[in-house]
Motif scaffolding. Structure first.
Motif, PDB file in Angstrom:
ATOM      1  N   TYR A  70       0.836  -1.209   0.000  1.00  0.00           N
ATOM      2  CA  TYR A  70       0.000   0.000   0.000  1.00  0.00           C
ATOM      3  C   TYR A  70       0.870   1.258   0.000  1.00  0.00           C
ATOM      4  O   TYR A  70       0.540   2.240  -0.681  1.00  0.00           O
ATOM      5  N   ARG A  71       1.960   1.233   0.761  1.00  0.00           N
ATOM      6  CA  ARG A  71       2.867   2.383   0.777  1.00  0.00           C
ATOM      7  C   ARG A  71       3.445   2.625  -0.622  1.00  0.00           C
ATOM      8  O   ARG A  71       3.555   3.764  -1.068  1.00  0.00           O
ATOM      9  N   VAL A  72       3.796   1.550  -1.305  1.00  0.00           N
ATOM     10  CA  VAL A  72       4.316   1.673  -2.674  1.00  0.00           C
ATOM     11  C   VAL A  72       3.249   2.227  -3.604  1.00  0.00           C
ATOM     12  O   VAL A  72       3.525   3.085  -4.463  1.00  0.00           O
ATOM     13  N   LEU A  73       2.030   1.768  -3.435  1.00  0.00           N
ATOM     14  CA  LEU A  73       0.930   2.238  -4.280  1.00  0.00           C
ATOM     15  C   LEU A  73       0.656   3.729  -4.058  1.00  0.00           C
ATOM     16  O   LEU A  73       0.281   4.441  -5.004  1.00  0.00           O
ATOM     17  N   CYS A  74       0.843   4.209  -2.848  1.00  0.00           N
ATOM     18  CA  CYS A  74       0.679   5.646  -2.573  1.00  0.00           C
ATOM     19  C   CYS A  74       1.708   6.463  -3.344  1.00  0.00           C
ATOM     20  O   CYS A  74       1.406   7.550  -3.860  1.00  0.00           O
ATOM     21  N   HIS A  75       2.932   5.940  -3.418  1.00  0.00           N
ATOM     22  CA  HIS A  75       3.962   6.619  -4.222  1.00  0.00           C
ATOM     23  C   HIS A  75       3.579   6.612  -5.704  1.00  0.00           C
ATOM     24  O   HIS A  75       3.737   7.631  -6.402  1.00  0.00           O
ATOM     25  N   LEU A  76       3.049   5.496  -6.180  1.00  0.00           N
ATOM     26  CA  LEU A  76       2.656   5.390  -7.582  1.00  0.00           C
ATOM     27  C   LEU A  76       1.483   6.314  -7.913  1.00  0.00           C
ATOM     28  O   LEU A  76       1.372   6.795  -9.042  1.00  0.00           O
ATOM     29  N   GLU A  77       0.644   6.557  -6.928  1.00  0.00           N
ATOM     30  CA  GLU A  77      -0.469   7.487  -7.134  1.00  0.00           C
ATOM     31  C   GLU A  77       0.040   8.902  -7.399  1.00  0.00           C
ATOM     32  O   GLU A  77      -0.513   9.629  -8.232  1.00  0.00           O
ATOM     33  N   GLU A  78       1.104   9.293  -6.687  1.00  0.00           N
ATOM     34  CA  GLU A  78       1.650  10.643  -6.845  1.00  0.00           C
ATOM     35  C   GLU A  78       2.314  10.831  -8.204  1.00  0.00           C
ATOM     36  O   GLU A  78       2.336  11.947  -8.736  1.00  0.00           O
ATOM     37  N   THR A  79       2.853   9.759  -8.752  1.00  0.00           N
ATOM     38  CA  THR A  79       3.542   9.834 -10.059  1.00  0.00           C
ATOM     39  C   THR A  79       2.763   9.058 -11.123  1.00  0.00           C
ATOM     40  O   THR A  79       3.362   8.547 -12.077  1.00  0.00           O
ATOM     41  N   PHE A  80       1.454   9.002 -10.986  1.00  0.00           N
ATOM     42  CA  PHE A  80       0.639   8.108 -11.812  1.00  0.00           C
ATOM     43  C   PHE A  80       0.757   8.417 -13.296  1.00  0.00           C
ATOM     44  O   PHE A  80       0.728   9.565 -13.724  1.00  0.00           O
ATOM     45  N   ASP A  81       0.876   7.338 -14.058  1.00  0.00           N
ATOM     46  CA  ASP A  81       0.846   7.392 -15.519  1.00  0.00           C
ATOM     47  C   ASP A  81       0.123   6.144 -15.996  1.00  0.00           C
ATOM     48  O   ASP A  81       0.229   5.074 -15.372  1.00  0.00           O
ATOM     49  N   GLU A  82      -0.601   6.268 -17.098  1.00  0.00           N
ATOM     50  CA  GLU A  82      -1.404   5.149 -17.576  1.00  0.00           C
ATOM     51  C   GLU A  82      -0.553   3.926 -17.910  1.00  0.00           C
ATOM     52  O   GLU A  82      -1.029   2.784 -17.816  1.00  0.00           O
ATOM     53  N   SER A  83       0.694   4.148 -18.301  1.00  0.00           N
ATOM     54  CA  SER A  83       1.568   3.014 -18.625  1.00  0.00           C
ATOM     55  C   SER A  83       1.847   2.137 -17.405  1.00  0.00           C
ATOM     56  O   SER A  83       2.250   0.970 -17.552  1.00  0.00           O
ATOM     57  N   LEU A  84       1.627   2.683 -16.211  1.00  0.00           N
ATOM     58  CA  LEU A  84       1.800   1.895 -14.996  1.00  0.00           C
ATOM     59  C   LEU A  84       0.884   0.684 -14.990  1.00  0.00           C
ATOM     60  O   LEU A  84       1.264  -0.402 -14.523  1.00  0.00           O
ATOM     61  N   LEU A  85      -0.309   0.824 -15.538  1.00  0.00           N
ATOM     62  CA  LEU A  85      -1.285  -0.260 -15.517  1.00  0.00           C
ATOM     63  C   LEU A  85      -0.803  -1.463 -16.326  1.00  0.00           C
ATOM     64  O   LEU A  85      -1.098  -2.613 -15.987  1.00  0.00           O
ATOM     65  N   GLN A  86      -0.059  -1.224 -17.378  1.00  0.00           N
ATOM     66  CA  GLN A  86       0.473  -2.325 -18.182  1.00  0.00           C
ATOM     67  C   GLN A  86       1.478  -3.150 -17.386  1.00  0.00           C
ATOM     68  O   GLN A  86       1.543  -4.373 -17.544  1.00  0.00           O
ATOM     69  N   VAL A  87       2.239  -2.476 -16.560  1.00  0.00           N
ATOM     70  CA  VAL A  87       3.232  -3.175 -15.738  1.00  0.00           C
ATOM     71  C   VAL A  87       2.557  -3.849 -14.544  1.00  0.00           C
ATOM     72  O   VAL A  87       2.860  -5.000 -14.208  1.00  0.00           O
ATOM     73  N   LEU A  88       1.647  -3.133 -13.922  1.00  0.00           N
ATOM     74  CA  LEU A  88       0.967  -3.662 -12.744  1.00  0.00           C
ATOM     75  C   LEU A  88       0.175  -4.926 -13.070  1.00  0.00           C
ATOM     76  O   LEU A  88       0.170  -5.897 -12.291  1.00  0.00           O
ATOM     77  N   PHE A  89      -0.469  -4.917 -14.252  1.00  0.00           N
ATOM     78  CA  PHE A  89      -1.285  -6.065 -14.650  1.00  0.00           C
ATOM     79  C   PHE A  89      -0.611  -6.856 -15.778  1.00  0.00           C
ATOM     80  O   PHE A  89      -1.281  -7.365 -16.685  1.00  0.00           O
ATOM     81  N   SER A  90       0.676  -6.983 -15.698  1.00  0.00           N
ATOM     82  CA  SER A  90       1.425  -7.777 -16.673  1.00  0.00           C
ATOM     83  C   SER A  90       1.108  -9.265 -16.495  1.00  0.00           C
ATOM     84  O   SER A  90       0.532  -9.688 -15.478  1.00  0.00           O
ATOM     85  N   LYS A  91       1.455 -10.052 -17.498  1.00  0.00           N
ATOM     86  CA  LYS A  91       1.185 -11.492 -17.430  1.00  0.00           C
ATOM     87  C   LYS A  91       1.876 -12.137 -16.238  1.00  0.00           C
ATOM     88  O   LYS A  91       1.317 -13.040 -15.589  1.00  0.00           O
ATOM     89  N   VAL A  92       3.076 -11.674 -15.924  1.00  0.00           N
ATOM     90  CA  VAL A  92       3.818 -12.232 -14.792  1.00  0.00           C
ATOM     91  C   VAL A  92       3.076 -11.980 -13.485  1.00  0.00           C
ATOM     92  O   VAL A  92       2.906 -12.893 -12.655  1.00  0.00           O
ATOM     93  N   ASN A  93       2.613 -10.722 -13.315  1.00  0.00           N
ATOM     94  CA  ASN A  93       1.914 -10.390 -12.070  1.00  0.00           C
ATOM     95  C   ASN A  93       0.554 -11.100 -11.973  1.00  0.00           C
ATOM     96  O   ASN A  93       0.162 -11.561 -10.897  1.00  0.00           O
ATOM     97  N   LEU A  94      -0.168 -11.157 -13.087  1.00  0.00           N
ATOM     98  CA  LEU A  94      -1.467 -11.823 -13.055  1.00  0.00           C
ATOM     99  C   LEU A  94      -1.324 -13.320 -12.793  1.00  0.00           C
ATOM    100  O   LEU A  94      -2.218 -13.945 -12.191  1.00  0.00           O
ATOM    101  N   LYS A  95      -0.245 -13.887 -13.256  1.00  0.00           N
ATOM    102  CA  LYS A  95       0.003 -15.305 -12.989  1.00  0.00           C
ATOM    103  C   LYS A  95       0.381 -15.530 -11.524  1.00  0.00           C
ATOM    104  O   LYS A  95      -0.061 -16.507 -10.896  1.00  0.00           O
ATOM    105  N   GLU A  96       1.197 -14.612 -10.994  1.00  0.00           N
ATOM    106  CA  GLU A  96       1.653 -14.743  -9.605  1.00  0.00           C
ATOM    107  C   GLU A  96       0.580 -14.322  -8.606  1.00  0.00           C
ATOM    108  O   GLU A  96       0.498 -14.865  -7.503  1.00  0.00           O
ATOM    109  N   TYR A  97      -0.258 -13.344  -9.024  1.00  0.00           N
ATOM    110  CA  TYR A  97      -1.335 -12.862  -8.147  1.00  0.00           C
ATOM    111  C   TYR A  97      -2.674 -12.968  -8.897  1.00  0.00           C
ATOM    112  O   TYR A  97      -3.206 -11.970  -9.389  1.00  0.00           O
TER     113      TYR A  97
END
Length: 206
Positions: A70-97
Motif C-alpha cells: 500500500y505504501r508503494v501504491l501511494c507513491h505510484l499514485e503521486e507519479t501516476f501514468d497510464e503506462s503503470l497499468l500495463q506493468v501492474l497487470f502484466s502477465k507475470v503479475n497476473l500469474k503470480e497474483y
C-alpha cells in the motif's frame, strides 16, 4: 479541435487515476508477496531504488506485505501514468497474483470507455473539415458572384444579347422592305400583262 482533444485526454487520465486511487486497498490485499511486484516496478523505473530497499527492509522487520504494498501504491499514485497499468497487470503479475484479474477487468472497462470516446472524437474531427470546406466553398461562390469583374461580365453579356436582338430586328425590317418592293414590282408587271422577267415586252407588242 486539438485543445478539445487534450482536454478530453486529461479527463480520461483523471478517470484512471481516480479508479486507481479507489482500488489501492484492494490491490494491496491481492498481492500476497513482494516478488515479483517490487522488482517489476523497479525495473520499469516506477519506483526508485530507495523505495525498493525501504520496502524490503520493512518486510524484514515483519511489516505485513499488504501494508508495504500500500505504501508503494501511494507513491505510484503521486507519479501516476497510464503506462503503470500495463506493468501492474502484466502477465507475470497476473500469474503470480491471480486475484488481481478481477481488478484488472475493472480497469479494462475504463479503458474500453476511453477508446470509445476517442473514436467519437476522431469522427467529430473528420466531420469538421468537411463542414468547414463546404462553408468556405459557399462563401467563396457568394463573394465571386459579387466581384466587380463578374458583374461587369454579366453586364457585357446582357449588352451583347441586346445588340444581337437589335440586329435580328433590323434584318427582319430590311427583309420586309425587300418583300414589299418585290410585291410592288410584280403588281406593276401584272398590270402590264407581263411577268417579272418580261419587262418592256408588253410595250413592244402594243
Amino acid at each position: 479541435m486539438f485543445a478539445m482533444v487534450q482536454d478530453r485526454e486529461k479527463i480520461f487520465h483523471e478517470i484512471f487515476l481516480d479508479h486507481f486511487k479507489k482500488n489501492k486497498v484492494e490491490i494491496a490485499d491481492k498481492i500476497t508477496k513482494l516478488f515479483p511486484f517490487l522488482e517489476t516496478l523497479r525495473d520499469h523505473s516506477f519506483i526508485p531504488d530507495k523505495l525498493y530497499n525501504d520496502s524490503q527492509e520493512a518486510y524484514r522487520n515483519l511489516v505485513p506485505v499488504s501494508n508495504v504494498v500500500y505504501r508503494v501504491l501511494c507513491h505510484l499514485e503521486e507519479t501516476f501514468d497510464e503506462s503503470l497499468l500495463q506493468v501492474l497487470f502484466s502477465k507475470v503479475n497476473l500469474k503470480e497474483y491471480p486475484d488481481l484479474i478481477q481488478i484488472h477487468r475493472s480497469f479494462e472497462n475504463v479503458f474500453q470507455h476511453k477508446c470509445f470516446s476517442q473514436k467519437s472524437i476522431r469522427e467529430e474531427a473528420e466531420k469538421m473539415p468537411s463542414i468547414q470546406s463546404r462553408r468556405k466553398k459557399d462563401t467563396w461562390e457568394v463573394i465571386s458572384s459579387c466581384h466587380p469583374e463578374n458583374i461587369q461580365e454579366d453586364q457585357q453579356t446582357r449588352t451583347a444579347r441586346c445588340q444581337a436582338s437589335d440586329i435580328i430586328v433590323i434584318n427582319s425590317e430590311d427583309s420586309a422592305e425587300s418583300s414589299e418592293e418585290n410585291e410592288s414590282w410584280e403588281a406593276w408587271c401584272s398590270a402590264l400583262g407581263n411577268g417579272p422577267g418580261e419587262k418592256g415586252s408588253g410595250a413592244v407588242m402594243k
